[in-house]
Design a protein around this motif. Structure first.
Motif, short mmCIF file in Angstrom:
data_model
loop_
_atom_site.label_atom_id
_atom_site.label_comp_id
_atom_site.label_asym_id
_atom_site.label_seq_id
_atom_site.Cartn_x
_atom_site.Cartn_y
_atom_site.Cartn_z
N ARG A 1 -3.42 -4.21 -24.60
CA ARG A 1 -2.66 -3.65 -23.46
C ARG A 1 -3.65 -3.33 -22.33
O ARG A 1 -4.44 -2.40 -22.43
N LEU A 2 -3.59 -4.16 -21.28
CA LEU A 2 -4.57 -4.03 -20.18
C LEU A 2 -4.06 -3.11 -19.08
O LEU A 2 -2.94 -3.28 -18.59
N VAL B 1 -2.26 -15.43 -20.42
CA VAL B 1 -3.27 -14.75 -21.25
C VAL B 1 -2.52 -14.30 -22.51
O VAL B 1 -2.07 -13.16 -22.60
N PRO B 2 -2.38 -15.21 -23.49
CA PRO B 2 -1.48 -14.97 -24.61
C PRO B 2 -1.79 -13.74 -25.46
O PRO B 2 -0.89 -13.21 -26.10
N ASN B 3 -3.04 -13.29 -25.44
CA ASN B 3 -3.40 -12.13 -26.25
C ASN B 3 -3.46 -10.82 -25.45
O ASN B 3 -4.10 -9.86 -25.87
N MET B 4 -2.78 -10.80 -24.31
CA MET B 4 -2.75 -9.57 -23.49
C MET B 4 -1.34 -9.27 -23.01
O MET B 4 -0.54 -10.20 -22.80
N VAL B 5 -1.06 -7.97 -22.83
CA VAL B 5 0.13 -7.53 -22.09
C VAL B 5 -0.36 -6.53 -21.03
O VAL B 5 -1.44 -5.97 -21.16
N ILE B 6 0.46 -6.33 -20.00
CA ILE B 6 0.10 -5.34 -19.00
C ILE B 6 0.46 -3.97 -19.57
O ILE B 6 1.64 -3.69 -19.82
N GLY C 1 -3.47 -8.07 -8.47
CA GLY C 1 -2.14 -8.68 -8.43
C GLY C 1 -2.13 -10.03 -9.12
O GLY C 1 -1.19 -10.37 -9.87
N ALA C 2 -3.19 -10.80 -8.91
CA ALA C 2 -3.28 -12.12 -9.55
C ALA C 2 -3.36 -11.96 -11.08
O ALA C 2 -2.69 -12.68 -11.83
N TYR C 3 -4.17 -11.00 -11.53
CA TYR C 3 -4.33 -10.82 -12.98
C TYR C 3 -3.02 -10.38 -13.62
O TYR C 3 -2.65 -10.85 -14.71
N ALA C 4 -2.30 -9.47 -12.93
CA ALA C 4 -0.99 -9.05 -13.45
C ALA C 4 -0.08 -10.26 -13.58
O ALA C 4 0.61 -10.45 -14.60
N GLY C 5 -0.12 -11.12 -12.57
CA GLY C 5 0.69 -12.34 -12.59
C GLY C 5 0.33 -13.24 -13.77
O GLY C 5 1.21 -13.75 -14.47
N PHE C 6 -0.96 -13.45 -14.00
CA PHE C 6 -1.40 -14.31 -15.11
C PHE C 6 -0.81 -13.81 -16.44
O PHE C 6 -0.32 -14.58 -17.25
N ILE C 7 -0.91 -12.47 -16.63
CA ILE C 7 -0.42 -11.91 -17.90
C ILE C 7 1.10 -12.06 -17.98
O ILE C 7 1.64 -12.51 -18.99
N ALA C 8 1.78 -11.71 -16.87
CA ALA C 8 3.25 -11.78 -16.86
C ALA C 8 3.74 -13.20 -17.11
O ALA C 8 4.77 -13.43 -17.76
N GLU C 9 2.98 -14.19 -16.62
CA GLU C 9 3.37 -15.59 -16.79
C GLU C 9 2.94 -16.16 -18.14
O GLU C 9 3.11 -17.35 -18.40
N ALA D 1 -9.01 -17.31 -18.48
CA ALA D 1 -9.86 -17.63 -19.64
C ALA D 1 -10.82 -16.48 -19.95
O ALA D 1 -11.08 -16.17 -21.12
N VAL D 2 -11.37 -15.85 -18.91
CA VAL D 2 -12.26 -14.70 -19.13
C VAL D 2 -11.46 -13.56 -19.77
O VAL D 2 -11.92 -12.89 -20.70
N MET D 3 -10.23 -13.35 -19.26
CA MET D 3 -9.40 -12.27 -19.79
C MET D 3 -9.06 -12.53 -21.26
O MET D 3 -9.12 -11.62 -22.10
N GLU D 4 -8.74 -13.77 -21.57
CA GLU D 4 -8.40 -14.12 -22.95
C GLU D 4 -9.60 -13.94 -23.87
O GLU D 4 -9.48 -13.42 -24.98
N ASN D 5 -10.77 -14.36 -23.40
CA ASN D 5 -11.98 -14.22 -24.19
C ASN D 5 -12.32 -12.75 -24.42
O ASN D 5 -12.71 -12.33 -25.52
N PHE D 6 -12.15 -11.95 -23.37
CA PHE D 6 -12.39 -10.50 -23.45
C PHE D 6 -11.45 -9.87 -24.49
O PHE D 6 -11.88 -9.11 -25.37
N ALA D 7 -10.18 -10.24 -24.43
CA ALA D 7 -9.21 -9.71 -25.39
C ALA D 7 -9.52 -10.18 -26.81
O ALA D 7 -9.41 -9.42 -27.79
#
Lengths: 386, 386
Positions: B5-6, B27-32, B16-24, B317-323
């Protein structure tokens, strides 16, 4: 006079090549007037190849013989200025090899003396100035087609030389024998072209590597940061240890950009409006549109010109132009007095690295001369073993 | 935990872009987990776009809410270290935006604190590290395929920004608001890639232009000369005023060379023998043969690899790797502690230009901080008119 009788001082690699060009008719307005060399073996070579050409083992005798209208100085760099002066003093036209000398103090003396003899032709062997590619680049810059220069960048590391090259003779790549490495032997061509096209910088900072990848006392790699004093900057990089060397020259201006690849291909981008106007009027939305796959045709037109390599003909073209100046006043492509600029750049690059700080141009001639003498003294005490 | 949960701190362009990536679902291993912003307008935006996501106007409250496992700091550069520390202090994983901070003193504090929390994930948004092209280049260098590095050269002037970009907000391109220009805003990607691939230099000399082609207090053009302390040198050039910008990265090593054009094409030349061996064994005759139209196949093999641009997918990809690192220990592509290197380089480049001399790395942190405060004070007295 219908043909210029050239006296060749030094029948080594360059002098021998020039004699060959004239003998083969590649320089139609020249004949070999005489040849001079201090080496008896070269006398034998001359006697066999050019039996009808007078030979001298003392260049002063040749200058005073009446056999020559002009001379070319194919001798170690240090000797170019004094031989140029001795020739002009005797009303013999002088074509000096590049570099014009090792330090600006001696080159300035040559230039000052030559200025007292305006009726004589004084040229320098900057054969690359006959290269149509660089003539075109100079023309574009001089015409203002890319606007005021903001940045120059030349990586010219195609001057690969193996250790065997340096070991050919004892004077090669020594402070006493040559007064430097790649800056005085290989890169003077590009140092001249750079200042011919983009002008002289006001300040130089350098990182120079002496004997980095070769067993020599002098420099085999140079990185120089140039400051033109008006906001514009430049970088000049050269080396003799990159066998896959790069030759890429970029000039960025207010209204365009020129990129020269491998001294063969010129890419010219001319902006449709000055960059300052684009900056003042474009939004980040416009920017995003362009960079996300938009059409750059709206921004600039691109022209690409490919040139044939003309390496072989360059030296004979300089000789022919020099003779034509003597015979009918054809303008010189490479006036001898221009030689000081490349030497000044090389001196500034050396001096900055010796002092570890940025230096202003023109550098203090006496300081450079004194520092060079120190290098020569150190070299005598600790010669590089070969 | 199946998904991280980010908490997004700052709902500007990046947040805003990162929120969009997660919402779309990119980033399969993250939620806002939650969103935080001090701006009431952003609260309205969040309420409309992400009505079910908790909103905070104070990031400490968000950190302590239990709504988030991790945060990303999409806020002005100066704030990254302190927010990173506050998160880690509360056992919340931290992904800091680049640059890790403005000056190394604050970034070191972040790194030192993070080191006391090894059980937490501390990452940095170096999205270019997910670029397969640069991964390939790093791999070739790390494998020793081109040997020990002799020279690096990166001209990265594709960061064109019009004046309107700088005029968007009062803090943009000021010492107080951003702590620098192209070095802290656009070029941190390349500063990181350069040190990631070629290592950190030991000394830096720079020529930096402040407000050269833009009406700003901070730098819009940089030329930096790097010295790696082992003979190797480098040049790094960046600017925001070249609309026909160049992106050309060259790495020359003992046994080969890599040239990256436009972050798309990689040309790798691998020598068949080390250059030092070629230098020791080749004659000038061999050299002449090669350069007069001979076959360079004898010298090296050339490989060219073209890459698709993957710009859009890098951040997710960075967000997914971080998660993934949080969830299962997958190794981090961009550990947070690496962020200090790019900041150290940027600081060294600034400091060299302020002091007018070469500086050693790491630079004196307190000296840099003091000099930066002077810039901020000067700026208050003489603000750049917009």
């Amino acid at each position: 006079m219908s043909k210029v009788r050239l006296g060749i001082i030094g029948l080594g690699a360059q002098g021998g090549a020039y004699a060959g060009f004239i003998a083969e008719g590649k320089v139609p307005n020249m004949v070999i007037g005489a040849i001079c060399d201090t080496d008896p073996e070269k006398k034998a070579v001359a006697a066999e190849k050019y039996p009808d050409v007078p030979f001298y083992d003392n260049y002063i005798d040749m200058l005073e013989s009446g056999d020559v209208d002009a001379v070319v100085t194919c001798v170690p760099h240090y000797l170019h200025p004094e031989m140029g002066i001795e020739a002009l003093k005797r009303d013999v036209h002088a074509l000096v090899e590049k570099p014009a000398g090792v330090y600006t103090k001696q080159v300035r003396e040559l230039n000052e003396f030559a200025a007292t003899k305006p009726e004589l032709t004084f040229g320098i062997m900057f054969n690359q100035r006959t290269n149509e590619l660089y003539q075109k680049v100079k023309q574009i810059v001089d015409n203002g087609e890319i606007g005021k220069i903001r940045r120059t960048n030349w990586i010219i590391t195609t001057w690969w030389r193996p250790q065997g090259y340096y070991d050919q003779s004892a004077w090669r790549a020594t402070w006493e024998g040559e007064g430097g490495g790649v800056l005085v032997n290989q890169a003077p061509h590009q140092l001249d072209l750079l200042q011919w096209i983009a002008g002289m910088p006001k300040k130089v900072y350098s990182n120079v590597k002496y004997g980095y990848q070769r067993d020599i006392a002098v420099e085999d790699e140079v990185t120089a940061l140039l400051d033109y004093g008006n906001g514009a900057t430049g970088v000049f990089i050269t080396a003799t240890h990159d066998i896959m060397g790069t030759d890429r020259f970029e000039i960025h201006g207010d209204n365009g950009k020129i990129v020269v690849d491998d001294s063969k291909k010129v890419t010219i981008k001319r902006l449709r409006k000055p960059e300052s106007e684009m900056s003042a009027t474009m939004s980040m939305m416009d920017v995003a549109k362009i960079f996300m796959g938009g059409d750059t045709d709206d921004l600039y037109e691109e022209e690409v010109i490919e040139f044939e390599s003309v390496w072989g003909a360059q030296h004979s073209a300089v000789m022919e132009n020099f003779a034509a100046n003597i015979l009918d006043g054809t303008p010189l492509l490479a006036p001898g007095s221009d030689g000081i600029n490349g030497v000044a750049l090389a001196n500034a690059i050396h001096l900055s690295s010796w002092l570890g700080k940025e230096v202003e141009l023109p550098v203090d001639e006496d300081l450079y001369f004194d520092e060079l003498q120190k290098k020569i003294e150190e070299e005598k005490l600790n010669p590089i073993k070969k």
